[in-house]
Design an enzyme around this catalytic site. Sequence first.
Site, PDB file in Angstrom:
ATOM      1  CE  LYS A 178      -1.818   2.860   2.778  1.00 12.97           C
ATOM      2  NZ  LYS A 178      -1.743   4.083   1.954  1.00 12.97           N
ATOM      3  N   GLY A 231       6.954   4.908   8.085  1.00 10.99           N
ATOM      4  CA  GLY A 231       6.102   6.085   8.210  1.00 10.99           C
ATOM      5  C   GLY A 231       6.331   6.731   9.558  1.00 10.99           C
ATOM      6  CB  THR A 233       6.878   7.675  15.875  1.00 10.59           C
ATOM      7  OG1 THR A 233       8.232   7.630  15.390  1.00 10.59           O
ATOM      8  CG2 THR A 233       6.809   7.011  17.232  1.00 10.59           C
ATOM      9  NE  ARG A 234      -0.668  10.434  13.764  1.00 13.18           N
ATOM     10  CZ  ARG A 234      -1.596   9.803  13.046  1.00 13.18           C
ATOM     11  NH1 ARG A 234      -2.497   9.037  13.638  1.00 13.18           N
ATOM     12  NH2 ARG A 234      -1.637   9.929  11.727  1.00 13.18           N
ATOM     13  CD  GLU A 254      13.588   0.757   9.184  1.00 11.30           C
ATOM     14  OE1 GLU A 254      14.100   1.778   9.693  1.00 11.30           O
ATOM     15  OE2 GLU A 254      14.102  -0.364   9.236  1.00 11.30           O
ATOM     16  CB  CYS A 289      13.174   9.188   8.129  1.00 12.56           C
ATOM     17  SG  CYS A 289      14.261   8.184   7.106  1.00 12.56           S
ATOM     18  CD  GLU A 388       9.930  12.802  11.396  1.00  9.30           C
ATOM     19  OE1 GLU A 388       8.816  12.301  11.609  1.00  9.30           O
ATOM     20  OE2 GLU A 388      10.842  12.206  10.806  1.00  9.30           O
TER      21      GLU A 388
HETATM   22  P1  NAD Z   1       2.371   8.308   7.912  1.00  9.84           P
HETATM   23  O1  NAD Z   1       2.660   7.491   9.117  1.00  9.84           O
HETATM   24  O2  NAD Z   1       1.329   9.349   7.996  1.00  9.84           O
HETATM   25  O3  NAD Z   1       1.938   7.358   6.698  1.00  9.84           O
HETATM   26  C1  NAD Z   1       2.741   6.294   6.269  1.00  9.84           C
HETATM   27  C2  NAD Z   1       1.877   5.258   5.585  1.00  9.84           C
HETATM   28  O4  NAD Z   1       0.977   4.733   6.549  1.00  9.84           O
HETATM   29  C3  NAD Z   1       1.018   5.821   4.456  1.00  9.84           C
HETATM   30  O5  NAD Z   1       0.939   4.877   3.427  1.00  9.84           O
HETATM   31  C4  NAD Z   1      -0.337   5.990   5.130  1.00  9.84           C
HETATM   32  O6  NAD Z   1      -1.421   5.920   4.235  1.00  9.84           O
HETATM   33  C5  NAD Z   1      -0.344   4.812   6.069  1.00  9.84           C
HETATM   34  N1  NAD Z   1      -1.254   4.958   7.204  1.00  9.84           N
HETATM   35  C6  NAD Z   1      -1.684   6.104   7.789  1.00  9.84           C
HETATM   36  N2  NAD Z   1      -2.567   5.822   8.776  1.00  9.84           N
HETATM   37  C7  NAD Z   1      -2.674   4.466   8.818  1.00  9.84           C
HETATM   38  C8  NAD Z   1      -3.427   3.575   9.612  1.00  9.84           C
HETATM   39  N3  NAD Z   1      -4.252   4.011  10.572  1.00  9.84           N
HETATM   40  N4  NAD Z   1      -3.296   2.255   9.385  1.00  9.84           N
HETATM   41  C9  NAD Z   1      -2.456   1.785   8.438  1.00  9.84           C
HETATM   42  N5  NAD Z   1      -1.742   2.591   7.628  1.00  9.84           N
HETATM   43  C10 NAD Z   1      -1.838   3.923   7.824  1.00  9.84           C
HETATM   44  O7  NAD Z   1       3.778   8.907   7.445  1.00  9.84           O
HETATM   45  P2  NAD Z   1       4.069   9.851   6.199  1.00  9.84           P
HETATM   46  O8  NAD Z   1       3.602  11.223   6.527  1.00  9.84           O
HETATM   47  O9  NAD Z   1       3.596   9.204   4.960  1.00  9.84           O
HETATM   48  O10 NAD Z   1       5.669   9.808   6.144  1.00  9.84           O
HETATM   49  C11 NAD Z   1       6.461  10.583   6.925  1.00  9.84           C
HETATM   50  C12 NAD Z   1       7.004   9.792   8.093  1.00  9.84           C
HETATM   51  O11 NAD Z   1       7.722   8.643   7.621  1.00  9.84           O
HETATM   52  C13 NAD Z   1       8.001  10.587   8.900  1.00  9.84           C
HETATM   53  O12 NAD Z   1       7.753  10.396  10.262  1.00  9.84           O
HETATM   54  C14 NAD Z   1       9.344   9.968   8.505  1.00  9.84           C
HETATM   55  O13 NAD Z   1      10.358  10.112   9.461  1.00  9.84           O
HETATM   56  C15 NAD Z   1       8.963   8.541   8.318  1.00  9.84           C
HETATM   57  N6  NAD Z   1       9.968   7.851   7.506  1.00  9.84           N
HETATM   58  C16 NAD Z   1      10.823   6.977   8.122  1.00  9.84           C
HETATM   59  C17 NAD Z   1      11.814   6.327   7.390  1.00  9.84           C
HETATM   60  C18 NAD Z   1      12.769   5.360   8.045  1.00  9.84           C
HETATM   61  O14 NAD Z   1      13.411   4.596   7.332  1.00  9.84           O
HETATM   62  N7  NAD Z   1      12.892   5.359   9.366  1.00  9.84           N
HETATM   63  C19 NAD Z   1      11.926   6.574   6.021  1.00  9.84           C
HETATM   64  C20 NAD Z   1      11.047   7.467   5.430  1.00  9.84           C
HETATM   65  C21 NAD Z   1      10.073   8.108   6.174  1.00  9.84           C
END
Ligand code: NAD
Length: 488
Positions: A178, A231, A233-234, A254, A289, A388
């Site tokens: 997804k 994605g 941490t939340r 991650e 990230c 962040e």
């Molecule tokens: P996000 O957590 O909002 O979304 C990430 C993914 O999760 C998206 O596909 C989203 O549709 C999905 N999602 C959202 N709510 C969900 C739920 N309730 N159930 C299942 N899936 C759900 O994050 P974002 O805004 O897309 O990305 C930014 C974040 O990603 C930042 O915190 C960044 O640090 C992190 N990130 C981490 C790494 C790493 O390797 N550590 C790499 C890239 C990005």
Amino acid sequence: MSETYDGRAFINGARTPAIGQLTFDCISPVDGRLLTQVARCTEADIDAAVAAARAAFEDKRWCGMPPAARKRVMIKFADQLLIHAEELALMETLDMGKPIKYSKAVDVNSAANCIRWYGEAVDKIYDEIAPTASTALALITREPMGVVGVIVPWNYPMIMAAWKIAPALAAGNSVVLKPSEKSPLTALRLAELAIEAGIPPGVFNVVPGYGPEAGSPLALHMDVDCIGFTGSTRVGKQIHVMAGQSNLKRAWTELGGKSPNIVFADCPDLDKAVEAAVGSIFFNQGESCNAPSRLFVEASIQEQFLEKAVALAPKFAPANPLNPDTIMGAIVDKTQMDTVLRYVESGKSQGASLLYGGEQALSETGGCYVQPTIFAGVKPEMKICCEEIFGPVLSVMGFTDAAEVVRQANASMYGLQAAVWTRDINRAHGIARALRAGTVHVNQYDEDDITVPFGGYKQSGVGRDKSLHAFDKYTETKTTWIRIDSPV
Ligand code: NAD
């Protein structure tokens, strides 16, 4: 080049609209144009994709292929990305706003390299025989898990997907991916390229949609064996809860970061330290990230350092990402741009000094752009220091004491990356050990390679992407005891 994109899902080897016929708008942050309508997948679509993935796993059309054969297909898949590099790079730039210069040189190339690397590895890894007594033989073998769900963010859509689908597929799993609702297009195209390379239908499925509607049913699915998530941490915490609430699927996350970058007065090259500090936080519009968003500079060089940093900042003025010279493009969408601007306001209202930027830019384009922004005089309790931002905002603090700066660097719920700049080898090693982060850089910030693990301590996640360690996430370890009644 055509800019008409197909936003339908990809299930069981074919493009398909969402079962509920719903779609959402895919808007480009470059100029606000509508790129296409994307399938808004929900639980029924996830069920269909998981069923296709399960059927493919059970009849062994992929996991039953000899590793050398899977390797050849994976390498062809990687080649497909390179053959279609121009198309994929343009799609990535239009969909999420990053400079075309990097979409091709970084995103397409890294994703292709990752897929090739795991493909090449898969027929070179041996299983084990345990050193047991001679009355038995104990085999320790690795087996694919089955159906792997993958959920990724929007900042490096192809690379984040590749870091998970490549080891998962190479190990013989079936995958349901997804992508983020903010950047779904390249993932959908990858699924088509996988089929052209010879990955059998049903093995790699892509279901675009919103997190709660498409991501949650995947994380909660009783027939998904493992979930790989990148994605915030939340949401990452919710993924672990959903894994526990359902079938205790393996969950790997991650997550976010607020990486500290510590520069001592004896750093080997001040100009390089400034370039790395500024270049790394502004790369990808700050939407990385691992961006070093908390910069600690030893007090005796702080003034000189900041002068140089502010002098460099205009080089990162945002511009049209389709221009091949642009190095700072658009923020992924208006919601994220507004979040970044809110953080800038909070920095100002909490008393940090804004040295550069802080404003929306190029609003006449209809796109989403923010100036590179530098705050000095930041205090640990300020939101711009603790949270962040995921945008081009650098928070700078001074320090005088090494132990105290390490304490402050570690005073974060995150632990993704960190850096230290010093000529003193003892100090470099000592601080590298003391920093609680998955990766520590010494006198540089840009080294990166598929051969090394990537992931975080603390609330930056669970598990590691990249390197051979990633196979651990997508395989089960089996012990087989064989009794030996020796006739001699
Ligand atoms: P996000 O957590 O909002 O979304 C990430 C993914 O999760 C998206 O596909 C989203 O549709 C999905 N999602 C959202 N709510 C969900 C739920 N309730 N159930 C299942 N899936 C759900 O994050 P974002 O805004 O897309 O990305 C930014 C974040 O990603 C930042 O915190 C960044 O640090 C992190 N990130 C981490 C790494 C790493 O390797 N550590 C790499 C890239 C990005």
